[in-house]
Design an enzyme around this catalytic site. Structure first.
Site, PDB file in Angstrom:
ATOM      1  N   TYR A 146      16.394   9.695  71.467  1.00 40.84           N
ATOM      2  CA  TYR A 146      17.741  10.283  71.107  1.00 40.84           C
ATOM      3  C   TYR A 146      17.750  11.506  72.123  1.00 40.84           C
ATOM      4  O   TYR A 146      16.959  12.327  71.732  1.00 40.84           O
ATOM      5  CB  TYR A 146      17.977  10.440  70.090  1.00 40.84           C
ATOM      6  CG  TYR A 146      18.849  11.723  69.593  1.00 40.84           C
ATOM      7  CD1 TYR A 146      20.192  10.892  69.602  1.00 40.84           C
ATOM      8  CD2 TYR A 146      18.942  13.202  68.743  1.00 40.84           C
ATOM      9  CE1 TYR A 146      21.450  11.582  68.806  1.00 40.84           C
ATOM     10  CE2 TYR A 146      20.265  13.167  68.757  1.00 40.84           C
ATOM     11  CZ  TYR A 146      21.384  13.247  69.135  1.00 40.84           C
ATOM     12  OH  TYR A 146      22.501  13.446  68.898  1.00 40.84           O
ATOM     13  N   ASP A 241      12.012  14.633  77.434  1.00 40.87           N
ATOM     14  CA  ASP A 241      12.842  15.605  76.231  1.00 40.87           C
ATOM     15  C   ASP A 241      11.956  16.256  75.489  1.00 40.87           C
ATOM     16  O   ASP A 241      11.111  15.069  74.095  1.00 40.87           O
ATOM     17  CB  ASP A 241      13.738  14.737  75.756  1.00 40.87           C
ATOM     18  CG  ASP A 241      14.894  15.550  75.227  1.00 40.87           C
ATOM     19  OD1 ASP A 241      14.553  16.600  74.629  1.00 40.87           O
ATOM     20  OD2 ASP A 241      15.366  14.694  74.316  1.00 40.87           O
ATOM     21  N   LYS A 269      14.868  23.408  69.189  1.00 41.97           N
ATOM     22  CA  LYS A 269      15.361  23.362  68.015  1.00 41.97           C
ATOM     23  C   LYS A 269      13.471  24.706  68.191  1.00 41.97           C
ATOM     24  O   LYS A 269      14.648  25.476  67.700  1.00 41.97           O
ATOM     25  CB  LYS A 269      13.975  21.684  67.784  1.00 41.97           C
ATOM     26  CG  LYS A 269      15.911  20.898  67.379  1.00 41.97           C
ATOM     27  CD  LYS A 269      15.342  19.662  67.193  1.00 41.97           C
ATOM     28  CE  LYS A 269      16.389  18.990  66.380  1.00 41.97           C
ATOM     29  NZ  LYS A 269      16.137  17.937  67.672  1.00 41.97           N
TER      30      LYS A 269
HETATM   31  C1  LIG Z   1      17.501  16.948  68.126  1.00 44.58           C
HETATM   32  C2  LIG Z   1      17.048  16.275  69.976  1.00 44.58           C
HETATM   33  C3  LIG Z   1      17.587  16.491  70.628  1.00 44.58           C
HETATM   34  C4  LIG Z   1      19.565  17.173  70.567  1.00 44.58           C
HETATM   35  O1  LIG Z   1      19.191  18.625  69.823  1.00 44.58           O
HETATM   36  P1  LIG Z   1      21.144  19.407  69.406  1.00 44.58           P
HETATM   37  O2  LIG Z   1      20.539  20.721  69.450  1.00 44.58           O
HETATM   38  O3  LIG Z   1      20.977  18.262  68.037  1.00 44.58           O
HETATM   39  O4  LIG Z   1      22.107  18.880  70.417  1.00 44.58           O
HETATM   40  C5  LIG Z   1      17.938  16.363  72.383  1.00 44.58           C
HETATM   41  N1  LIG Z   1      16.000  15.642  72.333  1.00 44.58           N
HETATM   42  C6  LIG Z   1      15.754  15.199  70.794  1.00 44.58           C
HETATM   43  C7  LIG Z   1      14.644  14.531  71.033  1.00 44.58           C
HETATM   44  C8  LIG Z   1      16.064  15.647  69.795  1.00 44.58           C
HETATM   45  O5  LIG Z   1      15.240  15.238  68.686  1.00 44.58           O
END
Ligand SMILES: *Cc1c(COP(=O)(O)O)cnc(C)c1O
Length: 431
Positions: A146, A241, A269
């Site tokens: 994701y 990511d 995060k």
């Molecule tokens: C949470 C997450 C996102 C998206 O971040 P948001 O702040 O919720 O938009 C993107 N990549 C990964 C791996 C994530 O866990």
């Protein structure tokens, strides 16, 4: 023994009248585990308290950001001090440079970094940058990874999309998703094939270096290394990511842990310390392609927001202290071993995967190494496990396909209490 959840139930009903599904992000709705979500009143350290006054040991930690736990004194103080001096200016501030400097010093592949407001913004901008720099269209992503709700990345996207059974969302045009190639995580043959066929059309490979949105799935031996080679040979960019893994698996992120340098790194995060922040960074020559130095456009009214940046700074400074990651590793190992032993004792088939303070109990007898094998897990068993734990004061993610996060605020006693709840709960799941 069931706690009283009357007030949460009432609040949820009211919320449903004004907010779609009563929640501002779908995974919060408890649809994957049944029942209605708890409304949270407050948090302190490793614990949260719901609207009815029940207390839980929290392993969601806001889905990853709260590596220091809830309401960490230094973070709260930093936010309060910043707020007194004004909440937003739409002009540069010294703190932004300080956070950018800390990130560049920590993450080896990053010379320069642009701050945005969420992980989604970070990956969306990273994709645009990769396409802008390479002049190519195609993106390879992995099923079950994701990367936020970016249109072109909502293809077998794990997390809420898996939980809700929406692999491809309505509203994403065929044109948008047709430039996304979805492959199985850890399957190098598939990646090699695509590169042989159309390597010169691929702008980037985007990957969670440790997947955390289909449960936890670590990279197999050589997987990340080969992605690095293939992208380099074909002139495509490698995007890690690290929105979850950045500053969680090591101070330098998963790339430090595995010794691989991507071209672009996305963060989020943890770097916001519980406030909305994202970031993307990379080598200077790539980052210079972004406006205003370059042509790739990206902007944000609240980007580099003083409160968010202050919370992030306080968090990263604390994480720089000695022994932090060793402590997370040690708690993770105790929890993992304890859960595995409890499941074995109860005769419940499970597969446990963990990297550092990211952990998942899959209710399957198979080895989980990709999306396909993750989906062999029993959602029904997880549902029972989740509710059994909740009744015993442990708040796990409300979906089988998410990560348990441990924070530095968790104590040995919290872990022991969690394991005792797990032993009781797993016994009720047997057979
Ligand atoms: C949470 C997450 C996102 C998206 O971040 P948001 O702040 O919720 O938009 C993107 N990549 C990964 C791996 C994530 O866990």
């Amino acid at each position: 023994m069931k706690p009283n959840w009357t007030k949460s139930g009432q609040l949820f009903q009211e919320a449903e009248a004004y907010i779609p599904g009563g929640v501002n992000s779908p995974v919060r709705a408890f649809r994957a585990v049944g029942g209605t979500p708890l409304f949270i009143r407050s948090g302190k350290g490793s614990k949260i308290v719901d609207a009815d006054g029940n207390e839980y040991i929290d392993y969601v930690c806001s889905w990853g950001p709260l590596i220091l736990g809830h309401a960490h004194p230094q973070v709260v103080c930093a936010i309060a001090e910043a707020a007194k001096q004004g909440t937003s200016f739409g002009a540069p501030t010294e703190r932004e440079t300080e956070l950018a400097r800390l990130i560049c010093e920590a993450v080896e592949s990053v010379d320069q970094v642009r701050l945005v407001n969420s992980g989604t913004e970070a990956t969306m901008s990273a994709i645009r940058l990769a396409r802008g720099v390479t002049g190519r269209d195609r993106i390879i992503k992995f099923n079950g990874c994701y990367h936020g709700h970016v249109d072109s990345l909502l293809v077998k996207a794990g997390s809420g999309a898996t939980t809700l059974g929406i692999p491809d969302s309505p509203g994403v045009t065929r044109g948008t998703s047709s430039d996304t190639v979805g492959l199985e995580y850890n399957n190098l043959d598939a990646v090699e094939q695509v590169f042989r066929r159309e390597g010169d059309r691929i702008a980037a490979v985007i990957v969670e270096p440790v997947a955390g949105n289909m449960g936890v799935v670590p990279p197999g031996p050589g997987f990340l290394e080969r992605l690095r080679e293939l992208t380099r040979e074909s002139g495509a960019l490698l995007i890690f990511d690290e929105v979850i893994t950045g500053f969680r698996l090591a101070y330098g992120g998963a790339q430090a842990r595995y010794g691989i340098q991507p071209d672009i790194t996305t963060l989020g995060k943890i770097i916001g310390g519980g406030l909305p922040v994202g970031a993307y960074g990379g080598g200077r020559h790539i980052m210079q392609a972004i406006a205003p130095t370059g042509q790739v456009y990206q902007a944000g009214t609240l980007s580099g927001n003083p409160l968010a940046v202050s919370a992030g700074l306080a968090t990263l400074r604390t994480l720089k202290e000695n022994g932090v990651y060793e402590r997370l590793e040690q708690m993770g190992a105790v929890l993992e071993e304890g859960l595995r032993a409890a499941a074995r004792e109860a005769g419940v088939p499970t597969y446990h995967s963990r990297v550092g303070s990211m952990l998942c109990t899959f209710f399957t007898d198979q080895r989980v190494m990709d999306y396909h094998t993750a989906l062999t897990a029993s959602v029904k068993k997880y549902r029972q496990f989740f509710h059994g734990m909740l009744q015993r004061g442990v708040y796990l993610p409300p979906s089988q396909f998410e990560t348990f996060f441990i924070s530095l605020a968790h104590t040995d006693e919290d872990i022991a209490q969690t394991l005792s709840a797990a032993r009781e709960t797993l016994k009720t799941l047997a057979g």
